[in-house]
Write an enzyme that holds these catalytic residues in place. Sequence first.
Site, PDB file in Angstrom:
ATOM      1  N   ILE A   1       0.854  -1.186   0.000  1.00 50.32           N
ATOM      2  CA  ILE A   1       0.000   0.000   0.000  1.00 50.32           C
ATOM      3  C   ILE A   1       0.890   1.236   0.000  1.00 50.32           C
ATOM      4  O   ILE A   1       1.795   1.360   0.833  1.00 50.32           O
ATOM      5  CB  ILE A   1      -0.902   0.042   1.252  1.00 50.32           C
ATOM      6  CG1 ILE A   1      -1.706  -1.249   1.381  1.00 50.32           C
ATOM      7  CG2 ILE A   1      -1.830   1.262   1.204  1.00 50.32           C
ATOM      8  CD1 ILE A   1      -2.651  -1.512   0.266  1.00 50.32           C
TER       9      ILE A   1
ATOM     10  N   ILE B   1      -8.095  -3.771   4.340  1.00 50.89           N
ATOM     11  CA  ILE B   1      -7.042  -4.483   3.630  1.00 50.89           C
ATOM     12  C   ILE B   1      -6.244  -5.383   4.563  1.00 50.89           C
ATOM     13  O   ILE B   1      -5.758  -6.443   4.147  1.00 50.89           O
ATOM     14  CB  ILE B   1      -6.114  -3.485   2.884  1.00 50.89           C
ATOM     15  CG1 ILE B   1      -5.185  -4.235   1.929  1.00 50.89           C
ATOM     16  CG2 ILE B   1      -5.343  -2.624   3.845  1.00 50.89           C
ATOM     17  CD1 ILE B   1      -5.881  -5.053   0.860  1.00 50.89           C
TER      18      ILE B   1
ATOM     19  N   GLY C   1     -10.680   1.223  -2.512  1.00 47.59           N
ATOM     20  CA  GLY C   1      -9.247   1.376  -2.725  1.00 47.59           C
ATOM     21  C   GLY C   1      -8.479   0.454  -1.789  1.00 47.59           C
ATOM     22  O   GLY C   1      -8.962  -0.632  -1.435  1.00 47.59           O
ATOM     23  N   GLU C   2      -7.279   0.874  -1.391  1.00 50.38           N
ATOM     24  CA  GLU C   2      -6.430   0.104  -0.472  1.00 50.38           C
ATOM     25  C   GLU C   2      -5.923  -1.204  -1.084  1.00 50.38           C
ATOM     26  O   GLU C   2      -5.283  -1.995  -0.393  1.00 50.38           O
ATOM     27  CB  GLU C   2      -7.157  -0.242   0.840  1.00 50.38           C
ATOM     28  CG  GLU C   2      -7.700   0.921   1.609  1.00 50.38           C
ATOM     29  CD  GLU C   2      -8.443   0.513   2.876  1.00 50.38           C
ATOM     30  OE1 GLU C   2      -8.447  -0.698   3.227  1.00 50.38           O
ATOM     31  OE2 GLU C   2      -9.026   1.400   3.511  1.00 50.38           O
ATOM     32  N   GLY C   3      -6.254  -1.486  -2.336  1.00 43.22           N
ATOM     33  CA  GLY C   3      -5.936  -2.800  -2.895  1.00 43.22           C
ATOM     34  C   GLY C   3      -6.963  -3.853  -2.546  1.00 43.22           C
ATOM     35  O   GLY C   3      -6.757  -5.045  -2.793  1.00 43.22           O
TER      36      GLY C   3
END
Length: 337
Positions: free
Chosen positions: A71, A105, A303-305
């Site tokens: 991240i 995440i 988001g955040e992966g």
Amino acid sequence: MTMTFQTLAELRALLSDLPMPDPAAIAAAEARNGQLTKPPGALGRLEKLAVWMAGWQGTEKPRADRPQIAIFAGNHGVAAKGVSAFPAEVTVQMVANFTHGGAAINQLAKAFGARLDVHALDLDHPTGDFTEGPAMTEAEVVAALRKGFEAVDPQADLFVAGEMGIGNTTSAAAIATALYGGTGWAGRGTGVDDAGLRRKEAAIAAGVERNRALLGDPLQVLRALGGREIAAMAGAILGARMARVPVILDGFIACAAAAVLDRAAPGALDHCIAGHQSAEGAHARLLEKLGKEPLLALGLRLGEGSGAALAIGVVKGAVACHSGMATFAEAGVAGGG
């Protein structure tokens, strides 16, 4: 990783000589897939995923035992234009949350056995407001690209780049506008209201116009309109390619970072798959530009992966079936070719 770069020109040299998948491993994996105890094509896209993994890992039996999620966090000068529903200090607060294991995440990384690394990129010094000039100097964008490039563990067998940065959907939409043209790339991001969306659209239009002289070069687009975390994601995707580590792309912002590489060197994303299609309005359009069909579509916009992290489970399932199943001959089952 041992190789690196000091300038954008040196990065371009890397892009001109990218590693390719192993054709012998692909052929062997395809042959093995044809002998597994299942009807031909019965596992659908999982079969293609496994063969894709085999090509990049150089083996008939790929693995997904060591996934890595990185991240990257950065702050954006354009956030001062009121383009986000949250203030810029949330970036720092969320980095602390990632570090202490409290974010979504973190839970997804644990669920799928992934190593999670968090990289805060000069959060006390936001990028320049791109409506007034380039967001970064060449030295700044190279430093961010290198941070991502060097963050990839070459021993990982799967890589995800995620991000945190208030204002970064504005930056990503500006990048997409510069790379592909047209309008309508701006979305609601963290949930801006109609007035916020208009401010966002105005900032993107102003940024593209102000930096127009730089926009013929995708890497200069990144410098002019990007953020440190977006540049770091682009660097990480390139770093993974140089290490032959397959990549799962996350949402709109991660795909905007990837698009810079794709426009700079067609084929630069051959080692990437799209983990999901997010709820951010233009993500589907961007995936179409990249020629990537998402594995999942769950309405995520975090988001955040996070969407790519969920897709780790799909890839794990694909390689587990491919590498662990018996062949017809091994199982003593009639029907093998």
